[in-house]
Design an enzyme around this catalytic site. Structure first.
Site, PDB file in Angstrom:
ATOM      1  N   TYR A 167      15.515  14.035  -1.689  1.00 27.95           N
ATOM      2  CA  TYR A 167      15.318  13.692  -3.108  1.00 27.95           C
ATOM      3  C   TYR A 167      14.347  14.661  -3.797  1.00 27.95           C
ATOM      4  CZ  TYR A 167      17.270   8.891  -2.926  1.00 27.95           C
ATOM      5  OH  TYR A 167      18.081   7.784  -2.836  1.00 27.95           O
ATOM      6  N   THR A 201       0.810  -1.229   0.000  1.00 27.02           N
ATOM      7  CA  THR A 201       0.000   0.000   0.000  1.00 27.02           C
ATOM      8  C   THR A 201       0.844   1.280   0.000  1.00 27.02           C
ATOM      9  OG1 THR A 201      -0.300  -0.487   2.344  1.00 27.02           O
ATOM     10  CG2 THR A 201      -2.167  -0.930   0.908  1.00 27.02           C
ATOM     11  N   HIS A 248      33.665   2.423 -25.954  1.00 29.58           N
ATOM     12  CA  HIS A 248      34.355   3.707 -26.122  1.00 29.58           C
ATOM     13  C   HIS A 248      33.655   4.498 -27.226  1.00 29.58           C
ATOM     14  CE1 HIS A 248      37.684   6.555 -26.396  1.00 29.58           C
ATOM     15  NE2 HIS A 248      37.626   6.426 -27.715  1.00 29.58           N
TER      16      HIS A 248
HETATM   17  C1  LIG Z   1       7.779  12.997  -6.623  1.00 25.72           C
HETATM   18  C2  LIG Z   1       8.356  11.602  -6.522  1.00 25.72           C
HETATM   19  C3  LIG Z   1       9.340  11.218  -7.396  1.00 25.72           C
HETATM   20  C4  LIG Z   1       9.881   9.943  -7.313  1.00 25.72           C
HETATM   21  N1  LIG Z   1      10.854   9.591  -8.200  1.00 25.72           N
HETATM   22  C5  LIG Z   1      11.380   8.350  -8.155  1.00 25.72           C
HETATM   23  C6  LIG Z   1      12.348   7.947  -9.108  1.00 25.72           C
HETATM   24  O1  LIG Z   1      12.735   8.720  -9.999  1.00 25.72           O
HETATM   25  N2  LIG Z   1      12.834   6.699  -9.034  1.00 25.72           N
HETATM   26  C7  LIG Z   1      12.428   5.814  -8.063  1.00 25.72           C
HETATM   27  O2  LIG Z   1      12.909   4.681  -8.035  1.00 25.72           O
HETATM   28  N3  LIG Z   1      11.506   6.174  -7.144  1.00 25.72           N
HETATM   29  C8  LIG Z   1      10.974   7.411  -7.173  1.00 25.72           C
HETATM   30  N4  LIG Z   1      10.007   7.762  -6.266  1.00 25.72           N
HETATM   31  C9  LIG Z   1       9.618   6.776  -5.241  1.00 25.72           C
HETATM   32  C10 LIG Z   1       8.603   5.747  -5.815  1.00 25.72           C
HETATM   33  O3  LIG Z   1       7.484   6.436  -6.335  1.00 25.72           O
HETATM   34  C11 LIG Z   1       8.170   4.790  -4.727  1.00 25.72           C
HETATM   35  O4  LIG Z   1       9.301   4.229  -4.093  1.00 25.72           O
HETATM   36  C12 LIG Z   1       7.333   3.663  -5.314  1.00 25.72           C
HETATM   37  O5  LIG Z   1       6.179   4.194  -5.900  1.00 25.72           O
HETATM   38  C13 LIG Z   1       6.967   2.656  -4.220  1.00 25.72           C
HETATM   39  O6  LIG Z   1       6.137   1.653  -4.738  1.00 25.72           O
HETATM   40  P1  LIG Z   1       5.042   0.952  -3.812  1.00 25.72           P
HETATM   41  O7  LIG Z   1       4.346  -0.020  -4.686  1.00 25.72           O
HETATM   42  O8  LIG Z   1       5.652   0.501  -2.566  1.00 25.72           O
HETATM   43  O9  LIG Z   1       4.042   2.128  -3.385  1.00 25.72           O
HETATM   44  P2  LIG Z   1       3.066   3.036  -4.269  1.00 25.72           P
HETATM   45  O10 LIG Z   1       3.625   3.337  -5.599  1.00 25.72           O
HETATM   46  O11 LIG Z   1       2.715   4.175  -3.369  1.00 25.72           O
HETATM   47  O12 LIG Z   1       1.789   2.120  -4.512  1.00 25.72           O
HETATM   48  C14 LIG Z   1       0.912   1.796  -3.490  1.00 25.72           C
HETATM   49  C15 LIG Z   1      -0.456   1.587  -4.085  1.00 25.72           C
HETATM   50  O13 LIG Z   1      -1.317   1.102  -3.038  1.00 25.72           O
HETATM   51  C16 LIG Z   1      -2.595   1.618  -3.265  1.00 25.72           C
HETATM   52  N5  LIG Z   1      -3.345   1.502  -2.011  1.00 25.72           N
HETATM   53  C17 LIG Z   1      -3.225   2.251  -0.881  1.00 25.72           C
HETATM   54  N6  LIG Z   1      -4.101   1.826   0.058  1.00 25.72           N
HETATM   55  C18 LIG Z   1      -4.778   0.788  -0.479  1.00 25.72           C
HETATM   56  C19 LIG Z   1      -5.803  -0.084  -0.001  1.00 25.72           C
HETATM   57  N7  LIG Z   1      -6.310   0.026   1.223  1.00 25.72           N
HETATM   58  N8  LIG Z   1      -6.256  -1.045  -0.835  1.00 25.72           N
HETATM   59  C20 LIG Z   1      -5.768  -1.187  -2.066  1.00 25.72           C
HETATM   60  N9  LIG Z   1      -4.794  -0.414  -2.566  1.00 25.72           N
HETATM   61  C21 LIG Z   1      -4.300   0.559  -1.784  1.00 25.72           C
HETATM   62  C22 LIG Z   1      -2.335   3.042  -3.743  1.00 25.72           C
HETATM   63  O14 LIG Z   1      -3.438   3.539  -4.491  1.00 25.72           O
HETATM   64  C23 LIG Z   1      -1.097   2.865  -4.612  1.00 25.72           C
HETATM   65  O15 LIG Z   1      -1.437   2.694  -5.969  1.00 25.72           O
HETATM   66  C24 LIG Z   1       9.435   9.037  -6.325  1.00 25.72           C
HETATM   67  C25 LIG Z   1       8.424   9.407  -5.439  1.00 25.72           C
HETATM   68  C26 LIG Z   1       7.891  10.686  -5.530  1.00 25.72           C
HETATM   69  C27 LIG Z   1       6.793  11.076  -4.570  1.00 25.72           C
HETATM   70  N1  LIG Z   2      15.168   9.835  -7.674  1.00 29.30           N
HETATM   71  C1  LIG Z   2      14.510   9.079  -6.828  1.00 29.30           C
HETATM   72  O1  LIG Z   2      14.743   7.890  -6.726  1.00 29.30           O
HETATM   73  C2  LIG Z   2      13.467   9.688  -5.929  1.00 29.30           C
HETATM   74  C3  LIG Z   2      12.928  10.927  -6.234  1.00 29.30           C
HETATM   75  C4  LIG Z   2      11.968  11.462  -5.378  1.00 29.30           C
HETATM   76  C5  LIG Z   2      11.575  10.740  -4.259  1.00 29.30           C
HETATM   77  N2  LIG Z   2      12.122   9.538  -4.000  1.00 29.30           N
HETATM   78  C6  LIG Z   2      11.740   8.784  -2.782  1.00 29.30           C
HETATM   79  O2  LIG Z   2      10.731   9.486  -2.090  1.00 29.30           O
HETATM   80  C7  LIG Z   2      11.134   9.634  -0.731  1.00 29.30           C
HETATM   81  C8  LIG Z   2      10.570  10.911  -0.180  1.00 29.30           C
HETATM   82  O3  LIG Z   2      11.290  12.042  -0.689  1.00 29.30           O
HETATM   83  P1  LIG Z   2      11.502  13.330   0.201  1.00 29.30           P
HETATM   84  O4  LIG Z   2      12.413  14.247  -0.523  1.00 29.30           O
HETATM   85  O5  LIG Z   2      10.168  13.805   0.671  1.00 29.30           O
HETATM   86  O6  LIG Z   2      12.185  12.719   1.498  1.00 29.30           O
HETATM   87  P2  LIG Z   2      13.738  12.630   1.931  1.00 29.30           P
HETATM   88  O7  LIG Z   2      13.744  11.772   3.128  1.00 29.30           O
HETATM   89  O8  LIG Z   2      14.593  12.280   0.777  1.00 29.30           O
HETATM   90  O9  LIG Z   2      14.107  14.129   2.336  1.00 29.30           O
HETATM   91  C9  LIG Z   2      13.425  14.834   3.339  1.00 29.30           C
HETATM   92  C10 LIG Z   2      14.289  16.008   3.715  1.00 29.30           C
HETATM   93  O10 LIG Z   2      13.548  16.884   4.563  1.00 29.30           O
HETATM   94  C11 LIG Z   2      14.440  17.381   5.553  1.00 29.30           C
HETATM   95  N3  LIG Z   2      13.670  17.903   6.710  1.00 29.30           N
HETATM   96  C12 LIG Z   2      13.015  17.192   7.659  1.00 29.30           C
HETATM   97  N4  LIG Z   2      12.467  18.038   8.569  1.00 29.30           N
HETATM   98  C13 LIG Z   2      12.769  19.311   8.183  1.00 29.30           C
HETATM   99  C14 LIG Z   2      12.505  20.619   8.704  1.00 29.30           C
HETATM  100  N5  LIG Z   2      11.820  20.795   9.839  1.00 29.30           N
HETATM  101  N6  LIG Z   2      12.965  21.704   8.036  1.00 29.30           N
HETATM  102  C15 LIG Z   2      13.684  21.543   6.900  1.00 29.30           C
HETATM  103  N7  LIG Z   2      13.970  20.321   6.359  1.00 29.30           N
HETATM  104  C16 LIG Z   2      13.517  19.222   6.985  1.00 29.30           C
HETATM  105  C17 LIG Z   2      15.293  16.165   5.879  1.00 29.30           C
HETATM  106  O11 LIG Z   2      16.493  16.519   6.538  1.00 29.30           O
HETATM  107  C18 LIG Z   2      15.537  15.580   4.489  1.00 29.30           C
HETATM  108  O12 LIG Z   2      16.654  16.137   3.851  1.00 29.30           O
HETATM  109  C19 LIG Z   2      12.644   9.603  -0.753  1.00 29.30           C
HETATM  110  O13 LIG Z   2      13.172   9.157   0.462  1.00 29.30           O
HETATM  111  C20 LIG Z   2      12.933   8.647  -1.858  1.00 29.30           C
HETATM  112  O14 LIG Z   2      12.983   7.348  -1.325  1.00 29.30           O
HETATM  113  C21 LIG Z   2      13.075   9.011  -4.808  1.00 29.30           C
END
Ligand SMILES: Cc1cc2nc3c(=O)[nH]c(=O)nc-3n(C[C@H](O)[C@H](O)[C@H](O)COP(=O)(O)OP(=O)(O)OC[C@H]3O[C@@H](n4cnc5c(N)ncnc54)[C@H](O)[C@@H]3O)c2cc1C
Ligand SMILES: NC(=O)c1ccc[n+]([C@@H]2O[C@H](COP(=O)([O-])OP(=O)(O)OC[C@H]3O[C@@H](n4cnc5c(N)ncnc54)[C@H](O)[C@@H]3O)[C@@H](O)[C@H]2O)c1
Length: 475
Positions: free
Chosen positions: A197, A156, A459
């Site tokens: 991130y 989830t 390369h």
């Molecule tokens: C802005 C942003 C950018 C990101 N960029 C990257 C990136 O570039 N590369 C990368 O590797 N990761 C990235 N991430 C992280 C990545 O999106 C997550 O790590 C990934 O989606 C996790 O997969 P998951 O299946 O665990 O959860 P989710 O993708 O959150 O999927 C969970 C699913 O569960 C469903 N769900 C919730 N509750 C219920 C319920 N009760 N019953 C049925 N279904 C339910 C939700 O609708 C959802 O579809 C990014 C995240 C964010 C927010």
């Molecule tokens: N390229 C990727 O793979 C990618 C891209 C986006 C998100 N994600 C995933 O989504 C997760 C969530 O991303 P995120 O950026 O929200 O979390 P994050 O954990 O990467 O960063 C949160 C940041 O907020 C800071 N913070 C916490 N409390 C604060 C405060 N009071 N004032 C100022 N700063 C504060 C923390 O020190 C930390 O640097 C990431 O951990 C990552 O796993 C991955």
């Protein structure tokens, strides 16, 4: 789009081998594997398609928009390449339309995968009503159905966290990011709380597309927990385009005129910053289904506690992906989903384990960062400084980096000096996210300097740097 790939509630069996809640990276790969292995599988997700948050509002949309920023940034190099032309103007609506097209293409592809996957798929939400039973509430409000399950995959995911500060609900989160320029105005100045991130990626991308961005980061470096050299490499470059305040603890957000006033503590004093929108990017919290208490799951810092097979404290329940908080990345969720499925198919035996130590992490800023395994500091703390050798390759020496005028980056490989095994890798600069893949392979397979030195890399590509760094290792 025709929705024949969805199963109506009335067609559902009352009994399934495996119920999968969540169709993100943590849910569907394992579900398809188990269906192919002959199990009856029901997937439930309110989105009504595969991909979870990654496709709906995370990885894919953010990287689709980021690509526009990269292409626009290339114009800064035109002169160097001998090309003439101005910097392209940004048509934000068209940028978002590109993002939408990419998402829709993937949803259509996933619909075909569901149809061929041998699973039942319901658009709806699962509610746990007993240790072995769930109620499935249809997303269109057409009713509910109770289902008994033998095994449950709880995929989830997670949702954005909000700091417990005054005015926290005034901030946007990543959930709202692509409403900017659509049903919310595009900000002139976006104040981003959190330099993790999402904070650094959003600032890098939006600044390149014309918005002023500032970051307030609580820790003393952006991307806390990252190798200090990687973090300072990004900071040095990004801070030329984006104001970054580190060691800044945000205290409150208040509305002021048309914008917002963000107060923060820094160097023992109180300061403030004004913006016309605020993005809170301070981490994510686990999403748990209603009734989760029936499962009796042990928790750890708000996330579901799992072992390396993704099994929870309840032997019937497996919790891959963001919900366990161990490695919140899409590609990690996919592998975790498969580990859980392999173990379920083997009757619960630990036939597979998640290689958490080899998961690559990639930050899609400009410049890019990537790493996997241990940093030199972590390896030295674990093994002693004499046992660790760090081999380095600077982009300044590289043909492709020179061609591209991207000579600032580096590749660092951390080896065990005694057996030459790779312990970790850190990459800063162009193509870092692609370059980390062979190093993740080496880490997962326990390979070392010899394998990386003996393999022929193409390369003139930056991956040669991996080979050159490994060749510098003294056996
Ligand atoms: C802005 C942003 C950018 C990101 N960029 C990257 C990136 O570039 N590369 C990368 O590797 N990761 C990235 N991430 C992280 C990545 O999106 C997550 O790590 C990934 O989606 C996790 O997969 P998951 O299946 O665990 O959860 P989710 O993708 O959150 O999927 C969970 C699913 O569960 C469903 N769900 C919730 N509750 C219920 C319920 N009760 N019953 C049925 N279904 C339910 C939700 O609708 C959802 O579809 C990014 C995240 C964010 C927010
Ligand atoms: N390229 C990727 O793979 C990618 C891209 C986006 C998100 N994600 C995933 O989504 C997760 C969530 O991303 P995120 O950026 O929200 O979390 P994050 O954990 O990467 O960063 C949160 C940041 O907020 C800071 N913070 C916490 N409390 C604060 C405060 N009071 N004032 C100022 N700063 C504060 C923390 O020190 C930390 O640097 C990431 O951990 C990552 O796993 C991955």
């Amino acid at each position: 789009m025709a929705l024949e790939f969805l199963t109506p509630l009335t067609a559902l069996s009352h009994d399934v081998d495996v119920l999968v809640l969540g169709a993100g990276g943590a849910g569907y790969p394992g579900a398809f594997f188990l269906a192919q292995a002959g199990r009856s599988v029901l997937i439930v997700d309110p989105i009504g398609n595969l991909g979870g948050d990654c496709l709906a509002e995370g990885c894919v949309p953010s990287k689709a928009v980021r690509e526009a920023a990269l292409v626009r940034g290339l114009a800064d190099k035109f002169d160097g390449f001998g090309l003439r032309g101005g910097k392209p103007a940004v048509d934000w609506g068209a940028v978002l339309a590109h993002k939408d097209r990419v998402q829709n293409t993937r949803y259509a592809q996933h619909a075909r995968e569901i149809a061929a996957g041998g699973v039942a798929f319901v658009q709806g939400r699962g509610v746990i009503i007993a240790p072995d039973r769930a109620r499935i509430d249809a997303g269109d409000g057409s009713g509910s159905r109770e289902v008994r399950f033998r095994q449950l995959i709880l995929g989830t995911g997670s949702a954005p966290a909000r700091l417990p500060i005054l005015g926290a609900d005034l901030a946007l989160t990543s959930h709202d990011l692509f409403r900017l320029g659509a049903d919310l105005p595009l900000p002139q100045h976006l104040v981003i709380i959190g330099g993790g991130y999402i904070g650094v990626e959003t600032a890098s991308m939006l600044q390149a597309l014309g918005a002023q961005c500032s970051i307030l980061e609580y820790a003393s470096q952006v991307l806390p927990g990252f190798d200090a050299e990687l973090a300072s490499f990004l900071h040095a470059s990004l801070s030329q385009r984006v104001r970054i305040e580190r060691s800044a603890q945000v205290l409150s957000i208040a509305r002021e005129g048309d914008g917002y006033h963000v107060r923060y503590k820094q160097d023992g004093g109180e300061r403030s910053m004004q913006g016309d929108a605020v993005l809170m990017a301070t981490g994510r919290v686990a999403v748990l289904p209603e009734g989760v208490e029936h499962l009796g799951l042990a928790m750890e810092r708000g996330h579901v506690k799992v072992d390396d097979t993704l099994r929870t404290s309840n032997p019937q329940v497996w919790a891959p992906g963001d919900v366990n908080g161990r490695s919140m990345l899409f590609h990690s969720a996919v592998r975790q989903s498969l580990v859980a499925a392999h173990c379920i198919a083997a009757g619960g035996q630990a036939v597979d384990r998640m290689p958490f130590h080899a998961v690559p992490m990639t930050v899609f800023t400009e410049p890019e960062l990537a790493h996997a395994g241990q940093t030199a500091a972590q390896a030295e703390a674990a093994l002693g400084a004499d046992t660790v050798a760090v081999m380095r390759y600077d982009y300044a020496e590289d043909s492709r980096a020179q061609i591209y005028a991207e000579t600032q980056g580096f590749i660092k490989l951390v080896f065990n000096r005694q057996d030459a095994r790779l312990l970790g890798a850190q990459i800063a600069g162009m193509d870092a996210a692609q370059l980390i893949a062979p190093l993740a392979l080496a880490l997962e397979q326990g390979l070392g300097a010899k394998a990386l030195a003996d393999t022929v890399f193409p390369h003139p590509m930056l991956s040669e740097g991996i080979n050159k760094a490994a060749r510098a290792f003294k056996f």
